[in-house]
Scaffold this motif. Structure first.
Motif, PDB file in Angstrom:
ATOM      1  N   ILE A 285       0.837  -1.205   0.000  1.00 53.01           N
ATOM      2  CA  ILE A 285       0.000   0.000   0.000  1.00 53.01           C
ATOM      3  C   ILE A 285       0.867   1.249   0.000  1.00 53.01           C
ATOM      4  N   PHE A 286       1.984   1.197   0.714  1.00 48.51           N
ATOM      5  CA  PHE A 286       2.895   2.342   0.743  1.00 48.51           C
ATOM      6  C   PHE A 286       3.448   2.635  -0.659  1.00 48.51           C
ATOM      7  N   PHE A 287       3.924   1.591  -1.315  1.00 46.52           N
ATOM      8  CA  PHE A 287       4.491   1.817  -2.655  1.00 46.52           C
ATOM      9  C   PHE A 287       3.407   2.146  -3.691  1.00 46.52           C
ATOM     10  N   ASN A 288       2.205   1.612  -3.485  1.00 47.71           N
ATOM     11  CA  ASN A 288       1.073   2.042  -4.323  1.00 47.71           C
ATOM     12  C   ASN A 288       0.903   3.562  -4.228  1.00 47.71           C
ATOM     13  N   THR A 289       1.005   4.051  -2.998  1.00 50.71           N
ATOM     14  CA  THR A 289       0.798   5.480  -2.756  1.00 50.71           C
ATOM     15  C   THR A 289       1.882   6.312  -3.438  1.00 50.71           C
ATOM     16  N   ILE A 290       3.119   5.872  -3.283  1.00 55.36           N
ATOM     17  CA  ILE A 290       4.238   6.585  -3.921  1.00 55.36           C
ATOM     18  C   ILE A 290       4.034   6.611  -5.438  1.00 55.36           C
ATOM     19  N   PHE A 291       3.697   5.455  -5.981  1.00 56.78           N
ATOM     20  CA  PHE A 291       3.486   5.346  -7.423  1.00 56.78           C
ATOM     21  C   PHE A 291       2.368   6.284  -7.882  1.00 56.78           C
ATOM     22  N   TYR A 292       1.261   6.216  -7.165  1.00 56.55           N
ATOM     23  CA  TYR A 292       0.083   7.019  -7.535  1.00 56.55           C
ATOM     24  C   TYR A 292       0.404   8.510  -7.493  1.00 56.55           C
ATOM     25  N   VAL A 293       1.071   8.943  -6.432  1.00 54.38           N
ATOM     26  CA  VAL A 293       1.373  10.370  -6.284  1.00 54.38           C
ATOM     27  C   VAL A 293       2.380  10.817  -7.354  1.00 54.38           C
ATOM     28  N   LEU A 294       3.450  10.042  -7.504  1.00 51.88           N
ATOM     29  CA  LEU A 294       4.493  10.442  -8.459  1.00 51.88           C
ATOM     30  C   LEU A 294       3.961  10.512  -9.887  1.00 51.88           C
ATOM     31  N   VAL A 295       3.250   9.469 -10.298  1.00 52.56           N
ATOM     32  CA  VAL A 295       2.784   9.413 -11.689  1.00 52.56           C
ATOM     33  C   VAL A 295       1.729  10.491 -11.952  1.00 52.56           C
ATOM     34  N   THR A 296       0.762  10.589 -11.059  1.00 54.00           N
ATOM     35  CA  THR A 296      -0.307  11.578 -11.277  1.00 54.00           C
ATOM     36  C   THR A 296       0.255  12.994 -11.222  1.00 54.00           C
ATOM     37  N   LEU A 297       1.131  13.225 -10.265  1.00 54.38           N
ATOM     38  CA  LEU A 297       1.694  14.562 -10.102  1.00 54.38           C
ATOM     39  C   LEU A 297       2.547  14.953 -11.307  1.00 54.38           C
TER      40      LEU A 297
ATOM     41  N   TRP B 153     -11.177  22.293 -19.223  1.00 55.75           N
ATOM     42  CA  TRP B 153     -10.333  21.520 -18.320  1.00 55.75           C
ATOM     43  C   TRP B 153     -10.781  21.631 -16.855  1.00 55.75           C
ATOM     44  N   ILE B 154     -11.546  22.656 -16.571  1.00 56.27           N
ATOM     45  CA  ILE B 154     -12.007  22.827 -15.189  1.00 56.27           C
ATOM     46  C   ILE B 154     -13.225  21.947 -14.886  1.00 56.27           C
ATOM     47  N   LEU B 155     -13.911  21.479 -15.935  1.00 48.89           N
ATOM     48  CA  LEU B 155     -15.132  20.694 -15.719  1.00 48.89           C
ATOM     49  C   LEU B 155     -14.961  19.517 -14.757  1.00 48.89           C
ATOM     50  N   PRO B 156     -13.900  18.710 -14.919  1.00 43.95           N
ATOM     51  CA  PRO B 156     -13.767  17.582 -13.956  1.00 43.95           C
ATOM     52  C   PRO B 156     -13.661  18.058 -12.515  1.00 43.95           C
ATOM     53  N   ARG B 157     -13.044  19.217 -12.313  1.00 49.00           N
ATOM     54  CA  ARG B 157     -12.860  19.740 -10.955  1.00 49.00           C
ATOM     55  C   ARG B 157     -14.192  20.160 -10.340  1.00 49.00           C
ATOM     56  N   ILE B 158     -15.058  20.751 -11.129  1.00 47.93           N
ATOM     57  CA  ILE B 158     -16.286  21.290 -10.552  1.00 47.93           C
ATOM     58  C   ILE B 158     -17.451  20.288 -10.590  1.00 47.93           C
ATOM     59  N   THR B 159     -17.188  19.121 -11.182  1.00 49.25           N
ATOM     60  CA  THR B 159     -18.233  18.097 -11.186  1.00 49.25           C
ATOM     61  C   THR B 159     -18.170  17.325  -9.876  1.00 49.25           C
TER      62      THR B 159
ATOM     63  N   GLY C 136      -5.987  12.528 -12.490  1.00 50.32           N
ATOM     64  CA  GLY C 136      -5.164  13.504 -13.192  1.00 50.32           C
ATOM     65  C   GLY C 136      -5.991  14.570 -13.887  1.00 50.32           C
ATOM     66  N   PHE C 137      -7.102  14.162 -14.476  1.00 55.74           N
ATOM     67  CA  PHE C 137      -7.956  15.136 -15.156  1.00 55.74           C
ATOM     68  C   PHE C 137      -8.495  16.181 -14.178  1.00 55.74           C
ATOM     69  N   ILE C 138      -8.702  15.758 -12.944  1.00 52.24           N
ATOM     70  CA  ILE C 138      -9.138  16.729 -11.939  1.00 52.24           C
ATOM     71  C   ILE C 138      -7.956  17.616 -11.550  1.00 52.24           C
TER      72      ILE C 138
ATOM     73  N   SER D 237      -6.514  21.000 -13.556  1.00 53.56           N
ATOM     74  CA  SER D 237      -7.138  22.329 -13.503  1.00 53.56           C
ATOM     75  C   SER D 237      -6.497  23.229 -12.449  1.00 53.56           C
ATOM     76  N   PHE D 238      -6.093  22.636 -11.333  1.00 54.72           N
ATOM     77  CA  PHE D 238      -5.524  23.450 -10.262  1.00 54.72           C
ATOM     78  C   PHE D 238      -4.218  24.115 -10.722  1.00 54.72           C
ATOM     79  N   GLY D 239      -3.306  23.294 -11.212  1.00 50.46           N
ATOM     80  CA  GLY D 239      -2.037  23.835 -11.686  1.00 50.46           C
ATOM     81  C   GLY D 239      -2.246  24.787 -12.865  1.00 50.46           C
ATOM     82  N   MET D 240      -3.189  24.427 -13.719  1.00 49.65           N
ATOM     83  CA  MET D 240      -3.459  25.260 -14.895  1.00 49.65           C
ATOM     84  C   MET D 240      -3.857  26.682 -14.486  1.00 49.65           C
ATOM     85  N   ILE D 241      -4.712  26.807 -13.501  1.00 49.43           N
ATOM     86  CA  ILE D 241      -5.147  28.136 -13.053  1.00 49.43           C
ATOM     87  C   ILE D 241      -3.973  28.914 -12.457  1.00 49.43           C
TER      88      ILE D 241
END
Lengths: 447, 327
Positions: free
Chosen positions: B90-102, B132-138, B187-189, B192-196
């Motif tokens: 679970i720890f390495f899942n988390t690292i993977f998820y954060v690194l790749v998505t980020l 691009w903001i649509l996923p964030r506000i849905t 990632g689609f969500i 939008s944050f970084g984009m703004i």
């Protein structure tokens, strides 16, 4: 004259105040919380509204009834009661799974009912075996609201395609109940259906796609026990391995999909099984039937379509040689924070009648909880209920124990491991046992 | 002027200086106080409570909100956690998820969208960013329902319906490629944050600086590399830090999409485990104490990462003086 008038007015004022106070004293607030899938399960709470006037008349009080009913997820629903209890805002009556007695009784959130059950004759008629799942630490903590069976649904449509005669199909429940047609026969039939192209590989048999009570009957079916005689948690490693062998073997033989766990209930599982043309055997619950009838095959005829194409039977015998099912009664429990537990119990007693319970049983296809229900015309004439009530004679139940969640989660890990091929049966059992021992420590005995 | 008079003046001067310094400190702390109080109320106190819960055996079966009567069990929950055969996974899942998505979405794609939409027609850029903001506000539930319907297996899923129409094999995508969809959905969500942030930073760069670089003969790519990028280091630090911590603690979309599965914790992340243990349990007896131990480790990881980011991005220099003004 003036004095007389004044005296009379003061007297009227005092009397009206006293009357008001007396009225306020007799008004009793009762809040009841139910989880129900609308519309078929709404009687769980709505029945209380039906008997409110009757109980008011019996007790000579005014009841201010507050019914809160929705279909929240079980996890949120249960946490809500725990937090409300601690905050002193718990409902007077909570309806939940009987296994919650194992957590809420030791926490002091609900009250034992042994001393008061005898005050209401309605409870005398409850099917005796149902009380077994309402005990904890030698006391009774809840009143059964409903019962159910978790059967195997079989597709008559696909069995016909496989060459079964109508007589074979219609006699299947009896042959299963007698132990003549076993789980091995079911798997062999499913394998034949796959080989002959009647169903696609993996669609010979589906079990539920998420963790839940059903999985325990495979373990029970192999002679496994969860509690020992003293009420302590145990795990039988032989039964565990045998259970995982059965599940892993079903995947290996192409009968069961390796990814059935994870399928979406509403997007895939229900719409597929309800059509009766894709999956040969599906392990579900009696309440699935009205859900399918209303939501998935209404355009094909609803109940008539289901009766024509789907049947239900007990879980065929496994190693123990006995066909079984599992019932998971929902239970009315009275909160320890209730200021009027006697009124709450009177309300529960008032709806524990054939007349009221039948409404729920018939609309939601849950089995009756009263002996008198079996004799009632409405119940006896209901084709579904009359075809399934015998299952209560073969039923098992979950244990009421605070460690049950850790036990069941570990057991489910083993199922996931063996079905996805991440471990063989022995390896899956090792995973489950290691998880149980890590989380339960001395609280689990491995046999 | 006598020595005494000189000494007296110096004393007065020092007194005034001390008073000014005190006023200055009070002013600074006064301005910081509202934020500080919020941090204390909404971070430090909850962390302290969760830390305490993690050394108790609090569960639904013995639940109480009275800290004084909770049963203290020392580090038992942490020992159970470290002995959990799936904690490492679970720890390495988390690292993977954060690194790749980020790296792919929350920073790179967000930056790319910002750069592209600030280098095209202003109205068109606005429209693209709005999409691009649509996923964030849905609502997350609606958003995941849309995805589930898209990737459901045949004949229910939209993608599989195309596969069938084209004569291609169909898939249960959640089973075959769970990580792809967990990362893409989140990632689609996150884009939008970084984009703004990046877009506003780019838009705030003085136009004469950008024009000057073109006059000096730089290409648009060179202008991005040598003018824009150095000037948005601060927003970059902010987005990387904030989104790392956000991803570390986010689990709603994963819970709704895969609930940590399929199989043995294939997409289970640390925060989801904390939730599963402490706040959600199908059979009711939620383990508040044990779940808190998971949460405490998550807080520690987040704090350590925040400090590392500040060092790597030389946070002190970034907040010392606005670079644009210095130029």
């Amino acid at each position: 004259m003036k004095y007389k008038l004044c005296f009379t007015m003061i007297l009227i004022l005092l009397l009206s105040m006293l009357t008001g106070i007396a009225g306020a004293q007799d008004s009793v607030g009762i809040t009841i919380r139910c989880k129900a899938s609308p519309p078929e399960e709404d009687w769980r709470c709505n029945n209380f509204a039906e008997v409110e006037a009757e109980v008011e008349a019996d007790l000579g009080i005014d009841i201010d009834l507050n019914l809160i009913q929705d279909n929240a997820g079980w996890g949120d629903y249960k946490n809500e009661f725990v937090l409300a209890s601690e905050a002193g805002e718990a409902p007077d009556i909570i309806l939940s799974g009987h296994e919650d007695i194992g957590a809420w009784a030791p926490a002091g959130f609900i009250i034992p009912l042994d001393d008061v059950i005898g005050m209401h004759s309605e409870f005398d008629d409850i099917v005796p075996s149902l009380w077994d799942s309402h005990g904890y630490a030698g006391q009774i903590w809840g009143i059964p609201q409903d019962a159910e069976a978790r059967p195997i649904f079989y597709s008559k449509l696909l069995l016909r395609d496989l060459g079964w005669s109508e007589e074979d199909i219609e006699s299947l429940p009896d042959r299963v109940a007698a132990g003549e047609w076993t789980f091995a026969d079911m798997l062999a039939t499913a394998e034949a259906a796959v080989e002959e192209g009647i169903v696609d590989a993996g669609n010979g048999w589906w079990h539920r796609p998420s963790n839940g009570p059903d999985f325990l009957y495979y373990y029970y079916g192999h002679g496994g026990e969860v509690l020992d005689m003293e009420g302590n948690l145990v795990v039988d490693s032989e039964a565990l391995v045998a259970t995982y062998e059965l599940l892993g073997g079903a995947v290996a033989s192409g009968v069961l999909r390796s990814d059935v766990i994870g399928l979406d209930w509403n997007e895939v599982w229900h719409p597929t099984v309800a059509q009766a043309d894709t999956v040969l055997f599906a392990a579900g619950g009696t309440w699935n039937w009205p859900n399918w009838s209303i939501n998935y095959v209404a355009d094909k005829g609803g109940d008539e379509f289901l009766f024509e194409n789907i049947g239900l039977t007990l879980i065929p015998a496994m190693a123990t040689g006995k066909a079984i099912t599992l019932t998971h009664p929902l239970t009315y429990m009275i909160s320890s924070g209730s200021e009027n537990p006697d009124v709450a119990l009177a309300l529960i007693a008032a709806i524990t009648t054939p007349e009221h319970n039948n409404k729920h049983a018939i609309d939601s296809f849950h089995l009756g909880i009263l002996n008198a229900q079996l004799e009632s015309e409405a119940y006896a004439n209901n084709r579904l209920l009359s075809s399934a009530h015998y299952m209560l004679d073969h039923t098992t139940a979950l244990p009421n124990h605070p460690g049950w969640n850790a036990w069941s989660n570990a057991y489910f890990l083993g199922i996931q491991a063996v079905e996805t091929g991440e471990a063989d049966a022995a390896g899956a059992a090792d995973i489950a046992i290691a998880q149980m021992q890590n989380e339960l420590g001395d609280g689990i005995t491995v046999r | 002027m006598s020595e005494r008079a000189k000494t007296g003046d110096a004393t007065i001067s020092r007194g005034r200086g001390g008073s000014n310094a005190l006023k200055s400190y009070l002013g600074a702390y006064g301005f910081m106080a509202p934020a500080g109080i919020l941090v204390i109320i909404f971070f430090l106190i909850p962390v302290a409570i969760v830390l305490y819960l993690s050394v108790t055996n609090l569960a639904s079966s013995n639940f109480t909100s009275n800290l004084a009567i909770m049963e203290f069990i020392g580090l038992k929950n942490y020992r159970t956690l470290l002995n959990d055969q799936f904690a490492r996974k679970i720890f390495f899942n988390t690292i993977f998820y954060v690194l790749v998505t980020l790296s792919i979405f929350n920073v790179s794609l967000a930056l790319l969208v910002s750069l592209l939409t600030t280098h095209i027609d202003r109205s068109a850029g606005f429209v693209f960013r709005a999409l691009w903001i649509l996923p964030r506000i849905t609502s997350p539930v609606v958003y995941i329902l849309i995805w589930k319907r898209m990737i459901a297996e045949a004949p229910f899923g939209i993608i599989n319906q195309f596969n069938e129409a084209l004569g291609q094999p169909t898939f249960n995508y959640i089973s075959t490629n769970p990580w792809v969809f967990v990362v893409v959905v989140n990632g689609f969500i996150g884009v939008s944050f970084g984009m703004i942030i990046f877009t506003s930073a780019i838009e705030s760069i003085p136009k004469d600086l950008l024009n000057a670089s073109l006059v000096d003969g730089s290409s648009k790519l060179q202008r991005i590399r040598y003018v824009i990028m150095p000037l948005i280091r601060w927003p970059l630090l902010f987005v990387v830090t904030y989104q790392t911590l956000s991803l570390l603690t986010s689990f709603v979309e994963i819970q709704l999409l895969t609930d940590g599965g399929p199989g043995l914790y294939r997409t289970e992340v640390w925060s989801l485990t904390a939730y599963h243990r402490a706040l959600s349990n199908y059979f009711g007896n939620a383990q508040w104490g044990y779940g808190s131990a998971f949460a405490v480790l998550l807080v520690m990881i987040g704090v350590v990462l925040a400090v590392i980011y500040m060092r790597v991005f030389r946070f002190d220099e970034l907040i010392a003086e606005p670079r644009v003004e210095a130029l």
